[in-house]
Design an enzyme around this catalytic site. Structure first.
Site, PDB file in Angstrom:
ATOM      1  N   LYS A  83     -89.868 -36.092  -5.979  1.00 37.14           N
ATOM      2  CA  LYS A  83     -90.071 -37.446  -6.507  1.00 37.14           C
ATOM      3  C   LYS A  83     -91.008 -37.402  -7.713  1.00 37.14           C
ATOM      4  O   LYS A  83     -92.004 -36.670  -7.709  1.00 37.14           O
ATOM      5  CB  LYS A  83     -90.637 -38.337  -5.407  1.00 37.14           C
ATOM      6  CG  LYS A  83     -90.737 -39.816  -5.741  1.00 37.14           C
ATOM      7  CD  LYS A  83     -91.184 -40.581  -4.505  1.00 37.14           C
ATOM      8  CE  LYS A  83     -91.347 -42.061  -4.762  1.00 37.14           C
ATOM      9  NZ  LYS A  83     -91.764 -42.795  -3.534  1.00 37.14           N
ATOM     10  N   SER A 158     -89.419 -46.880  -3.037  1.00 35.78           N
ATOM     11  CA  SER A 158     -89.538 -46.277  -4.355  1.00 35.78           C
ATOM     12  C   SER A 158     -88.938 -44.872  -4.461  1.00 35.78           C
ATOM     13  O   SER A 158     -88.870 -44.298  -5.543  1.00 35.78           O
ATOM     14  CB  SER A 158     -91.017 -46.205  -4.749  1.00 35.78           C
ATOM     15  OG  SER A 158     -91.761 -45.398  -3.846  1.00 35.78           O
ATOM     16  N   SER A 182     -91.048 -46.870   1.399  1.00 38.09           N
ATOM     17  CA  SER A 182     -90.422 -46.216   0.246  1.00 38.09           C
ATOM     18  C   SER A 182     -89.541 -45.024   0.582  1.00 38.09           C
ATOM     19  O   SER A 182     -88.767 -44.565  -0.253  1.00 38.09           O
ATOM     20  CB  SER A 182     -91.496 -45.786  -0.762  1.00 38.09           C
ATOM     21  OG  SER A 182     -92.032 -46.923  -1.397  1.00 38.09           O
TER      22      SER A 182
END
Length: 474
Positions: A83, A158, A182
């Site tokens: 990420k 996210s 997320s």
């Protein structure tokens, strides 16, 4: 060495890939070749992996292959996407922010180092909202990530880039992080598995806030066993992470494969904190009742979590102030409005506001532990709506109830965050429009192995979600 077609490799599970690597039927270079070709085919539509680092990946593989195959770590050369909130040495790391648009770290996060020691090959950074703020993956650096099941819909966030990469076949394993859902929200929207582990089971850092207890690092994959495999490669303590736990004696993959049925579980339609779309609720309840096929008692019940959304809101505001307040002062006007509002909310909290939140969090934690004295798991929907149009910034209403802020629609996952329980989103069905739905499974703190074992059992009972898919538009 026999050559497997790219399509066959892309559709294989990470555990199957690991076996092929151990048998030397494929090499990690074959995997990188397959990923490069798949990314070229689909990611211009999805925008899941905006930053690629295949040259670095091939260098890693060359070094890894100097070792005997049995000494190449838990993953043994499986590529992993990271990420874009987590530093990878020598690889552009933007945090989705124009402030860091050209940032190239000179060191990796300790989590990346841990995974690489365990045989991970880092080949890409996955897209994320600016500083991970928001459950819809878009930012001014790379734009919006689309949901592979319907390119006109959100992949959530996210960790939206990670989930979309898994669903579209540009990743077998992906790292993510989770403060208020997320890992779980994008897993639900994209039809994959996302696990928020117990507090500090995964070490990361160095961080300016090493004692925080809201945001945790965790694994995503297309199924439960692959998720457990990646978790095994992530866990372990480290001096930069003062609260981090040691790796358990038995690997999570081995425990997950036992598929031990819980004795008694609870299903809650809404945790008492949020409206839920009726179709989503029906799909999740039906999935939870499938546990009965394994002899598990399923009852409708839930501890009192009514104050959890406000507790989360206050502690999240404090976290934003501590973590991003200095950046706002250093770069005035360069953060997106939602982040500024969160920082200002934290700045306006009084000491009594924070004290109330901490006391209530303690009460909720103990209430939850009493609940787990009767039930082994708590189940509920992972998201309250199906994937929404990418033009929307967030869900503003559900089932006739309007929300005041962009985090209010996340109460089903953010409320679980403050309980310290591990929580997993498991694909459990599809809407009438053919969009994935995730069921949230919540376990006892530090009982991640039990959670994965039960999730693997339910996954076996439920109809299979056919990932990866070619991106499409309805």
């Amino acid at each position: 060495m026999p050559r497997y077609p790219d399509e066959q490799l892309i559709h294989a599970s990470a555990c199957e890939i690991r076996e092929l690597l151990l048998k030397k039927e494929i090499s990690a270079h074959d995997l990188l070749d397959a990923l490069e070709n798949r990314i070229a085919l689909v990611d211009n539509k999805v925008n899941a992996l905006p930053t690629l680092c295949f040259e670095r990946a091939r260098t890693t593989v060359n070094e890894l292959e100097k070792k005997p195959v049995t000494e190449r770590g838990i993953l043994g050369g499986i590529p992993v996407a990271i990420k874009d909130l987590t530093a990878v040495k020598g690889v552009r790391t933007t945090y989705g922010s124009p402030i860091f648009a050209d940032e190239i770290p000179d060191h990796s996060d300790v989590l990346v180092e841990t995974m690489e020691k365990n045989g991970a090959v880092i080949y890409a950074k996955s897209n994320t909202p600016e500083f991970g703020a928001g459950a819809h993956t878009f930012n001014p650096v790379f734009g919006t990530t689309c949901n592979p099941w319907d390119l006109t819909k959100s992949a959530a966030g996210s960790s939206g880039g990670a989930a979309a990469a898994l669903a579209s076949g540009t990743a077998w394993l992906a790292h993510g992080s989770d403060m208020g859902g997320s890992l779980r929200n994008p897993a639900s929207f994209c039809g994959v598995v996302g696990l928020r582990p117990s507090l500090h089971l995964v070490a990361s850092g160095p961080s300016p806030t090493p004692f925080q207890t809201l945001s945790m690092q965790g694994p995503m994959a297309r199924n439960v066993e692959d998720t457990a495999l990646l978790l095994d490669a992530m866990v372990g303590s480290h001096p930069t992470s003062p609260l981090a736990l040691d790796a358990p004696g038995e690997r999570f993959l081995a425990t997950s494969r036992k598929k031990t049925p819980p004795k008694k579980i609870a299903f809650s339609p809404d945790l008492g904190v949020s409206p839920v779309d009726p179709e989503i609720l029906d799909i999740c309840k039906t999935a939870a009742l499938h546990f009965q096929e394994a002899g598990v008692i399923v009852e409708e019940s839930c501890p009192d979590l009514s104050e959890a959304p406000e507790v989360f809101r206050r502690l999240r505001g404090l976290d934003f102030l501590v973590g991003l307040g200095p950046l706002q002062e250093e770069h005035p006007g360069k953060l997106k409005e939602d982040i500024i509002l969160n920082i200002e909310y934290g700045r306006n909290l009084s000491a009594e506001d924070i004290a109330w939140a901490e006391r209530k969090r303690g009460e909720i934690y103990h209430r939850m532990q009493s609940f787990f004295g009767e039930y082994d798991l708590l189940l509920c929907p992972a998201t309250i709506v199906p994937p929404f149009p990418i033009e929307q910034r967030y869900v503003s209403e559900c089932a006739g109830q309007k929300f005041e802020s962009y985090i209010d629609w996340l109460a089903l996952v953010s409320s679980i965050t403050i309980t310290a329980s591990p929580a997993l989103s498991l694909p459990c069905g599809f809407t009438s429009a053919g969009l994935p739905v995730g069921l949230q499974l919540v376990g006892r703190p530090r009982a991640d192995a039990e959670l994965l074992s039960a999730a693997n059992l339910l996954e076996e009972i439920l109809p299979k979600t056919p990932t990866p898919i070619l991106p499409k538009t309805f």
